[in-house]
Design a protein around this motif. Structure first.
Motif: not given
Length: 340
Positions: A251-257, A271-274, A281-289, A291-295
């Protein structure tokens, strides 16, 4: 002085970690962190205890950093320190020490904004870490801050959105306390989440402005949810801990994304940097990776040692300011609240 002989000592004391680092031309020669374990039994940082521990730790930490960097204090070009934001007592220790050392060595003093340092940590020369191109969007996520920042240049930053109440790291820690996890709870929630079902339980994402955040309602929702379920089954937490952690983290990672997607749409910057402790957190790292592919984003994720509070990022900003001769006067004072 030749650039290759420019050594910057960075000192960080904004919260409960006493840290020192030496940097030379973007390369970290040494980074030392003394972590204060005493706060674990209180379930959060006790400011008075933190400042006392900083007083005990700061001299040995700086000594170790200089020794590891294999340089003498007289070779230093400048002292960079965290001016704020942070706990006033903790900041005072680092500020006073830095002013005294710079004065004693007769070298420039450089004040650093802690949040700016989390963003500029991406410019440290480190294996596996690439610096973002300007302009870029920075998402700073920690125990004390949650912000979306448009970064046009090293020292030209604009806050586009931020939390209206609690920070994301605080949400993790408070939820962890409700679940009986040790402090700080973020790493434990992340660990258990990797073994659980993120869709087992549903938590409502807070509704605020498109680029702003709110986490107080989410903490309350977790509290009521756990109380309700434990009333029905006293062993609920023990039997469902992994799924609860996975669902909360999802929920938190989805909210951040969601907020990052809104920002990209509003600015056109992909161009996104955290930065900040929660960027480990592994969840936000995976979500960002993902996003590279999907967005089609280009994402920058700092090395783990540069996510949490550290002095290497302070030294990095110090080096950038040193090149532009942005020095502080010796009457500079610490600021518990400090904007970018």
């Amino acid at each position: 002085m030749k650039q290759e002989n420019c050594y910057i000592l960075g000192i960080e004391s904004s919260c409960d970690d006493t840290a020192a680092a030496v940097i030379n031309n973007g390369v970290v020669l040494a980074t030392i962190v003394a972590t204060q374990k005493i706060h674990e039994e209180y379930g959060g940082v006790v400011p008075e205890l933190a400042s006392r521990a900083h007083q005990q730790n700061i001299v040995p930490v700086v000594h170790q950093a200089l020794r590891k960097a294999n340089i003498d204090k007289n070779q230093l070009s400048a002292i960079a320190f965290t001016r704020g934001p942070g706990l006033m007592g903790s900041l005072l220790v680092g500020t006073s020490f830095s002013k005294s050392l710079a004065m004693g060595l007769d070298i420039p003093l450089i004040d650093v904004n802690h949040m700016q340092a989390h963003i500029l940590a991406h410019f440290i020369s480190a294996e596996g870490q690439t610096a973002p191109n300007f302009p870029f969007i920075a998402l700073t996520i920690s125990g004390g801050h949650t912000q979306i920042v448009k970064v046009t240049d090293y020292f030209e930053m604009e806050v586009l959105g931020e939390t209206i109440d609690d920070a994301v790291g605080e949400a993790f820690d408070k939820a962890g306390k409700i679940l009986g996890l040790p402090y700080p709870a973020g790493p434990f929630i992340d660990k258990y989440a990797q073994q659980g079902d993120p869709h087992r339980f549903s938590f409502t994402k807070p509704k605020v402005g498109p680029l702003d955040f709110s986490f107080s309602g989410l903490k309350t929702a977790v509290l009521y949810f756990v109380e309700r379920e434990v009333a029905k089954n006293p062993n609920f937490i023990k039997e469902n801990l992994e799924d609860v952690c996975a669902s909360l983290q999802f929920t938190i990672v989805d909210y951040l994304m969601d907020k990052l997607k809104n920002t990209v749409k509003a600015t056109g910057i992909k161009e996104i940097a955290i930065g900040g402790g929660v960027s480990a957190n592994s969840g936000i790292r995976k979500a960002l990776k993902d996003a590279e592919r999907t967005h089609g984003w280009t994402t920058h994720i700092p090395r783990f040692e540069y996510c949490t509070d550290n002095a290497a990022m302070i030294a990095m900003v110090g080096e950038l300011k040193y090149k532009e001769q942005r020095f502080a006067k010796h009457d500079v004072v610490a600021k518990a609240r400090m904007k970018l």
